[in-house]
Design a protein around this motif. Sequence first.
Motif, PDB file in Angstrom:
ATOM      1  N   PRO A   1      12.687   3.958   4.757  1.00  0.00           N
ATOM      2  CA  PRO A   1      12.820   5.364   4.344  1.00  0.00           C
ATOM      3  C   PRO A   1      14.156   5.713   3.697  1.00  0.00           C
ATOM      4  O   PRO A   1      14.187   6.449   2.697  1.00  0.00           O
ATOM      5  N   ALA A   2      15.257   5.196   4.228  1.00  0.00           N
ATOM      6  CA  ALA A   2      16.568   5.571   3.671  1.00  0.00           C
ATOM      7  C   ALA A   2      16.693   5.116   2.222  1.00  0.00           C
ATOM      8  O   ALA A   2      17.025   5.902   1.330  1.00  0.00           O
ATOM      9  N   ALA A   3      16.425   3.834   1.985  1.00  0.00           N
ATOM     10  CA  ALA A   3      16.564   3.302   0.632  1.00  0.00           C
ATOM     11  C   ALA A   3      15.525   3.908  -0.309  1.00  0.00           C
ATOM     12  O   ALA A   3      15.804   4.118  -1.489  1.00  0.00           O
ATOM     13  N   LEU A   4      14.329   4.202   0.199  1.00  0.00           N
ATOM     14  CA  LEU A   4      13.306   4.817  -0.652  1.00  0.00           C
ATOM     15  C   LEU A   4      13.695   6.240  -1.021  1.00  0.00           C
ATOM     16  O   LEU A   4      13.429   6.690  -2.138  1.00  0.00           O
ATOM     17  N   LEU A   5      14.325   6.940  -0.095  1.00  0.00           N
ATOM     18  CA  LEU A   5      14.820   8.284  -0.409  1.00  0.00           C
ATOM     19  C   LEU A   5      15.838   8.194  -1.543  1.00  0.00           C
ATOM     20  O   LEU A   5      15.821   8.984  -2.487  1.00  0.00           O
ATOM     21  N   GLN A   6      16.722   7.206  -1.453  1.00  0.00           N
ATOM     22  CA  GLN A   6      17.719   7.015  -2.504  1.00  0.00           C
ATOM     23  C   GLN A   6      17.074   6.538  -3.795  1.00  0.00           C
ATOM     24  O   GLN A   6      17.512   6.909  -4.875  1.00  0.00           O
ATOM     25  N   ALA A   7      16.058   5.713  -3.702  1.00  0.00           N
ATOM     26  CA  ALA A   7      15.351   5.265  -4.904  1.00  0.00           C
ATOM     27  C   ALA A   7      14.775   6.478  -5.616  1.00  0.00           C
ATOM     28  O   ALA A   7      14.901   6.616  -6.843  1.00  0.00           O
TER      29      ALA A   7
ATOM     30  N   HIS B   1       2.959   4.290   6.237  1.00  0.00           N
ATOM     31  CA  HIS B   1       1.659   4.821   6.621  1.00  0.00           C
ATOM     32  C   HIS B   1       1.751   6.257   7.094  1.00  0.00           C
ATOM     33  O   HIS B   1       0.880   6.731   7.799  1.00  0.00           O
ATOM     34  N   GLY B   2       2.829   6.921   6.771  1.00  0.00           N
ATOM     35  CA  GLY B   2       2.953   8.317   7.166  1.00  0.00           C
ATOM     36  C   GLY B   2       3.171   8.506   8.659  1.00  0.00           C
ATOM     37  O   GLY B   2       2.727   9.493   9.227  1.00  0.00           O
ATOM     38  N   ILE B   3       3.859   7.565   9.294  1.00  0.00           N
ATOM     39  CA  ILE B   3       4.136   7.663  10.719  1.00  0.00           C
ATOM     40  C   ILE B   3       5.085   8.826  10.996  1.00  0.00           C
ATOM     41  O   ILE B   3       5.004   9.496  12.011  1.00  0.00           O
ATOM     42  N   MET B   4       5.989   9.079  10.068  1.00  0.00           N
ATOM     43  CA  MET B   4       6.906  10.220  10.095  1.00  0.00           C
ATOM     44  C   MET B   4       7.954  10.229  11.189  1.00  0.00           C
ATOM     45  O   MET B   4       8.487  11.297  11.507  1.00  0.00           O
TER      46      MET B   4
ATOM     47  N   PRO C   1      12.362  11.803   4.189  1.00  0.00           N
ATOM     48  CA  PRO C   1      12.068  10.596   3.402  1.00  0.00           C
ATOM     49  C   PRO C   1      10.580  10.459   3.115  1.00  0.00           C
ATOM     50  O   PRO C   1      10.185   9.967   2.054  1.00  0.00           O
ATOM     51  N   ASN C   2       9.738  10.919   4.035  1.00  0.00           N
ATOM     52  CA  ASN C   2       8.299  10.789   3.865  1.00  0.00           C
ATOM     53  C   ASN C   2       7.821  11.509   2.612  1.00  0.00           C
ATOM     54  O   ASN C   2       6.971  11.022   1.869  1.00  0.00           O
TER      55      ASN C   2
ATOM     56  N   ALA D   1       9.651  12.149  -0.072  1.00  0.00           N
ATOM     57  CA  ALA D   1      10.140  11.401  -1.235  1.00  0.00           C
ATOM     58  C   ALA D   1       9.255  10.183  -1.481  1.00  0.00           C
ATOM     59  O   ALA D   1       8.907   9.873  -2.627  1.00  0.00           O
ATOM     60  N   ILE D   2       8.865   9.504  -0.394  1.00  0.00           N
ATOM     61  CA  ILE D   2       7.993   8.337  -0.533  1.00  0.00           C
ATOM     62  C   ILE D   2       6.647   8.757  -1.105  1.00  0.00           C
ATOM     63  O   ILE D   2       6.057   8.066  -1.937  1.00  0.00           O
ATOM     64  N   GLY D   3       6.170   9.931  -0.688  1.00  0.00           N
ATOM     65  CA  GLY D   3       4.918  10.463  -1.235  1.00  0.00           C
ATOM     66  C   GLY D   3       5.020  10.664  -2.738  1.00  0.00           C
ATOM     67  O   GLY D   3       4.084  10.348  -3.487  1.00  0.00           O
ATOM     68  N   GLU D   4       6.161  11.161  -3.197  1.00  0.00           N
ATOM     69  CA  GLU D   4       6.374  11.364  -4.634  1.00  0.00           C
ATOM     70  C   GLU D   4       6.397  10.039  -5.369  1.00  0.00           C
ATOM     71  O   GLU D   4       5.810   9.895  -6.445  1.00  0.00           O
ATOM     72  N   ILE D   5       7.073   9.034  -4.779  1.00  0.00           N
ATOM     73  CA  ILE D   5       7.120   7.708  -5.415  1.00  0.00           C
ATOM     74  C   ILE D   5       5.708   7.150  -5.517  1.00  0.00           C
ATOM     75  O   ILE D   5       5.299   6.619  -6.553  1.00  0.00           O
ATOM     76  N   LYS D   6       4.938   7.282  -4.426  1.00  0.00           N
ATOM     77  CA  LYS D   6       3.567   6.768  -4.428  1.00  0.00           C
ATOM     78  C   LYS D   6       2.751   7.439  -5.525  1.00  0.00           C
ATOM     79  O   LYS D   6       2.021   6.781  -6.270  1.00  0.00           O
ATOM     80  N   SER D   7       2.899   8.783  -5.644  1.00  0.00           N
ATOM     81  CA  SER D   7       2.151   9.504  -6.681  1.00  0.00           C
ATOM     82  C   SER D   7       2.491   8.965  -8.051  1.00  0.00           C
ATOM     83  O   SER D   7       1.611   8.768  -8.903  1.00  0.00           O
ATOM     84  N   MET D   8       3.776   8.713  -8.271  1.00  0.00           N
ATOM     85  CA  MET D   8       4.196   8.223  -9.591  1.00  0.00           C
ATOM     86  C   MET D   8       3.681   6.813  -9.838  1.00  0.00           C
ATOM     87  O   MET D   8       3.251   6.477 -10.937  1.00  0.00           O
TER      88      MET D   8
END
Lengths: 131, 245, 119
Positions: B168-174, B203-206, B218-219, B221-228
Amino acid sequence: MSTNHNKIRPVYINLFQIRLPVSAISSITHRLAGIYIFFITLPLSLYLLYFSTKSYNDFMVLKDYLNNTTFLSTFVAFSFLVFAYHILTGVRHLLQDLHIGESLSASRLSSYLVFCVWFLLSVFVFTRLFT
Amino acid sequence: MISVNIYRYNPEKDSFPYMQTFKFEKPKRDIMVLELLNQLKEKDPTISYRRSCREGVCGSDGMNINGKNGLACITPLSTVIKKNKLDLRPLPGLPVVRDLVVDMTEFYAQYEKIKPFLQNDTPVDIGERLQSPEDRDKLDGLYECILCACCSTSCPSFWWNPDKFVGPAALLQAYRFIADSRDTKTAERLQDLSDPFSVYRCHGIMNCVSVCPKGLNPNEAIGEIKSMLLSGKNKQNIIASDAVS
Amino acid sequence: MIGSTLFYVQRYSATYLLAYTIWIASFLIVNNPLEYNSWTAFTNQIDFLVLTSLAAAVSIIHAFIGLWTIGTDYFTSRTLGFLSVSFSKYADTIRGAYTILFSVLGLSIFAIILLTIWS
């Protein structure tokens, strides 16, 4: 006392002590339900499908077993309830993929909602089974 | 009296970690967990933990407090103490160097992997790259991360695969760089994340959202990355301005 | 790219299976208590045969993706090492055996479903 120089470093990962919020419980039970379905509910369904379509006699024998054997009927009911649980948590997952209920509070709410619905369904199924 | 149980492990003396209990008089005013640790260290100087700013901005003192990750310096004792007991353990999933100090190498490796720097090869005329207030607002909730690792070390997917799942941390930064209007390498960044492990192990454990001491998500942000990724933005052609230089 | 492919396949298969389950469940609820004649008539229809064959294929794919994810989460040298250091040496073997097990089971179930309904 022996020293631990150059040995592997320990890792703290005691799942009984680490606090798991309700979303995490929802997620892991979804996974466990999936495993149960693949190894138990699916073969069971196949068994039921096979004997219920084989012949009239087989159908009646099966129906008789299910109606009169407490163990079998409970087992079948439970297996399909696990299937229902996987579906409920799965739908919650699908909605989150569509960006519905992604916030922390919405996620907690939907987890509790799924538990409630499943609990009510289980109560309904078991009361019908034993009355 | 509060009973404080601290995870102890000295690689030079111990074969296995163990919990050490200290009895501590309940303070008259509410103190932070870090303050309690500092006072315990006066009694037993061998207790080891990282700390620096004592105000929740450096991210050094992340640890597992009564089961939940948090920063010791901004966690008041009253909010975590349960039945006069306080359990202090290191961040889960990362190798323990000593007592409450963990080896952050894997965590930093994932952060490096996502290229946490602006990538823009276009020439700059006026000495800085301009950004509208609207575009700057898109970075809110992303830039504030202090890399304390509370989120990633609370994520089960990260526990099982810290080398493959970015966390989550690195994905938020990504996403912070993907969403930055001044960064031109969006498609490349997304392409680097398109394998089944880097992002899709979420898996959205949150757990990440519930532990973040800065209140970040972070969840989301990860959702946005997944959408893209799902809409194929990683396969778009490089923008024309890249070809200029 | 492959990440998004698996993601889509998992979600689309889930949606199809949800629709299929609702279809079967509603038949069973409407026809409760189930009689042999109505059940045989239902299961001999061509749409039942086609949709069930599809459901069998789709559920095996859906299950395989999930089970593979579980294998790569828990049957790794790292995760098994948390449980017991001696186990972790055999992580790849254990994961391989597990993969073979669920693949064989899955394909058998698929084959048996097809054989059952089409004969």
